[in-house]
Design a protein around this motif. Sequence first.
Motif, PDB file in Angstrom:
ATOM      1  N   PHE A  88       0.847  -1.194   0.000  1.00 34.45           N
ATOM      2  CA  PHE A  88       0.000   0.000   0.000  1.00 34.45           C
ATOM      3  C   PHE A  88       0.885   1.248   0.000  1.00 34.45           C
ATOM      4  O   PHE A  88       1.698   1.437   0.906  1.00 34.45           O
ATOM      5  CB  PHE A  88      -0.912   0.017   1.236  1.00 34.45           C
ATOM      6  N   ARG A  89       0.686   2.110  -1.017  1.00 37.06           N
ATOM      7  CA  ARG A  89       1.469   3.342  -1.132  1.00 37.06           C
ATOM      8  C   ARG A  89       0.553   4.474  -1.597  1.00 37.06           C
ATOM      9  O   ARG A  89      -0.205   4.305  -2.537  1.00 37.06           O
ATOM     10  CB  ARG A  89       2.612   3.172  -2.135  1.00 37.06           C
ATOM     11  N   ASP A  90       0.651   5.624  -0.936  1.00 35.97           N
ATOM     12  CA  ASP A  90      -0.137   6.806  -1.272  1.00 35.97           C
ATOM     13  C   ASP A  90      -1.625   6.475  -1.338  1.00 35.97           C
ATOM     14  O   ASP A  90      -2.307   6.771  -2.319  1.00 35.97           O
ATOM     15  CB  ASP A  90       0.338   7.400  -2.604  1.00 35.97           C
ATOM     16  N   ARG A  91      -2.129   5.869  -0.272  1.00 34.70           N
ATOM     17  CA  ARG A  91      -3.531   5.474  -0.204  1.00 34.70           C
ATOM     18  C   ARG A  91      -4.137   5.832   1.146  1.00 34.70           C
ATOM     19  O   ARG A  91      -3.473   5.748   2.174  1.00 34.70           O
ATOM     20  CB  ARG A  91      -3.698   3.964  -0.449  1.00 34.70           C
ATOM     21  N   LEU A  92      -5.403   6.226   1.104  1.00 30.44           N
ATOM     22  CA  LEU A  92      -6.205   6.371   2.314  1.00 30.44           C
ATOM     23  C   LEU A  92      -6.520   4.966   2.791  1.00 30.44           C
ATOM     24  O   LEU A  92      -7.029   4.148   2.025  1.00 30.44           O
ATOM     25  CB  LEU A  92      -7.481   7.139   1.994  1.00 30.44           C
ATOM     26  N   MET A  93      -6.215   4.664   4.053  1.00 22.86           N
ATOM     27  CA  MET A  93      -6.254   3.290   4.534  1.00 22.86           C
ATOM     28  C   MET A  93      -7.420   3.035   5.491  1.00 22.86           C
ATOM     29  O   MET A  93      -7.665   3.808   6.420  1.00 22.86           O
ATOM     30  CB  MET A  93      -4.941   2.933   5.228  1.00 22.86           C
ATOM     31  N   PHE A  94      -8.117   1.923   5.232  1.00 25.10           N
ATOM     32  CA  PHE A  94      -9.248   1.505   6.055  1.00 25.10           C
ATOM     33  C   PHE A  94      -8.933   0.137   6.667  1.00 25.10           C
ATOM     34  O   PHE A  94      -8.959  -0.878   5.960  1.00 25.10           O
ATOM     35  CB  PHE A  94     -10.516   1.401   5.209  1.00 25.10           C
ATOM     36  N   PRO A  95      -8.628   0.072   7.961  1.00 26.35           N
ATOM     37  CA  PRO A  95      -8.410  -1.230   8.591  1.00 26.35           C
ATOM     38  C   PRO A  95      -9.706  -2.045   8.595  1.00 26.35           C
ATOM     39  O   PRO A  95     -10.783  -1.524   8.909  1.00 26.35           O
ATOM     40  CB  PRO A  95      -7.988  -0.889  10.022  1.00 26.35           C
ATOM     41  N   ILE A  96      -9.605  -3.293   8.235  1.00 29.74           N
ATOM     42  CA  ILE A  96     -10.746  -4.217   8.265  1.00 29.74           C
ATOM     43  C   ILE A  96     -10.598  -5.054   9.534  1.00 29.74           C
ATOM     44  O   ILE A  96      -9.573  -5.714   9.736  1.00 29.74           O
ATOM     45  CB  ILE A  96     -10.763  -5.116   7.018  1.00 29.74           C
ATOM     46  N   LYS A  97     -11.621  -5.003  10.392  1.00 29.21           N
ATOM     47  CA  LYS A  97     -11.551  -5.702  11.677  1.00 29.21           C
ATOM     48  C   LYS A  97     -12.501  -6.895  11.684  1.00 29.21           C
ATOM     49  O   LYS A  97     -13.549  -6.866  11.040  1.00 29.21           O
ATOM     50  CB  LYS A  97     -11.936  -4.748  12.815  1.00 29.21           C
ATOM     51  N   ASP A  98     -12.122  -7.922  12.428  1.00 30.20           N
ATOM     52  CA  ASP A  98     -13.055  -9.024  12.632  1.00 30.20           C
ATOM     53  C   ASP A  98     -14.050  -8.616  13.715  1.00 30.20           C
ATOM     54  O   ASP A  98     -13.977  -7.510  14.260  1.00 30.20           O
ATOM     55  CB  ASP A  98     -12.330 -10.333  12.953  1.00 30.20           C
ATOM     56  N   ARG A  99     -14.966  -9.492  14.040  1.00 27.05           N
ATOM     57  CA  ARG A  99     -16.025  -9.109  14.982  1.00 27.05           C
ATOM     58  C   ARG A  99     -15.497  -8.865  16.391  1.00 27.05           C
ATOM     59  O   ARG A  99     -16.159  -8.226  17.198  1.00 27.05           O
ATOM     60  CB  ARG A  99     -17.119 -10.177  14.999  1.00 27.05           C
ATOM     61  N   LYS A 100     -14.277  -9.349  16.674  1.00 24.39           N
ATOM     62  CA  LYS A 100     -13.671  -9.096  17.983  1.00 24.39           C
ATOM     63  C   LYS A 100     -12.896  -7.780  18.015  1.00 24.39           C
ATOM     64  O   LYS A 100     -12.359  -7.413  19.053  1.00 24.39           O
ATOM     65  CB  LYS A 100     -12.728 -10.246  18.345  1.00 24.39           C
TER      66      LYS A 100
END
Length: 199
Positions: A88-100
């Motif tokens: 990932f380079r020069d990107r707005l980042m969205f962490p993907i989380k599990d249900r925990k």
Amino acid sequence: PLFKVLASASSFFEGSLADSSIAKKVQSYIKDNRHISGSTCRRFNVGFAPKSWNALSSYLSSKGFSEELQIRAGLSKKNKDKEPYDLFRDRLMFPIKDRKGRVVGFGGRVMNPEDQPKYLNTGDTPVFQKGKELYGLHEALEDRKNLTRIYVVEGYMDVINLHKFGIQNVVANLGTAMTERQLDLIWKFFKNPIICLDG
């Protein structure tokens, strides 16, 4: 170890977004173009991947995470000369989380319109398969006792924009076709799912 390196990467991306010396453009995009507040960004741990081939991998290596672990987590790859580089380079980042609430992967949106693809997701790893996760599920479950329905939308920004307007019972299918595993997850926690995907 995968959860630890992913959590560390998420912290790095958040710190990069807060650094106006490298993220002024993306800060302006979030505030002026998308009208997203700092509190909403913090709730979803939104971050920024700097425009660099090795900013993340250098940071993670300095924290003691091996190149092999970074590659297994879907954060970096090796070029033809066997040198690691950041996925990932020069990107707005969205962490993907599990249900925990554990970070299991990332989605990244380009800041330069000429770059492709517009959205890039972490590939399959031992802790992440795109068709098995729902973006925003952890946040929606924090309010589950007050919810009677859940809205299912397509992307990260759809979830965040709805939260911005006070609609917090919403998840996204990560821009893929709905899968049986995603539907199972929805039905497990919510009695009334309302599917609102693009035409």
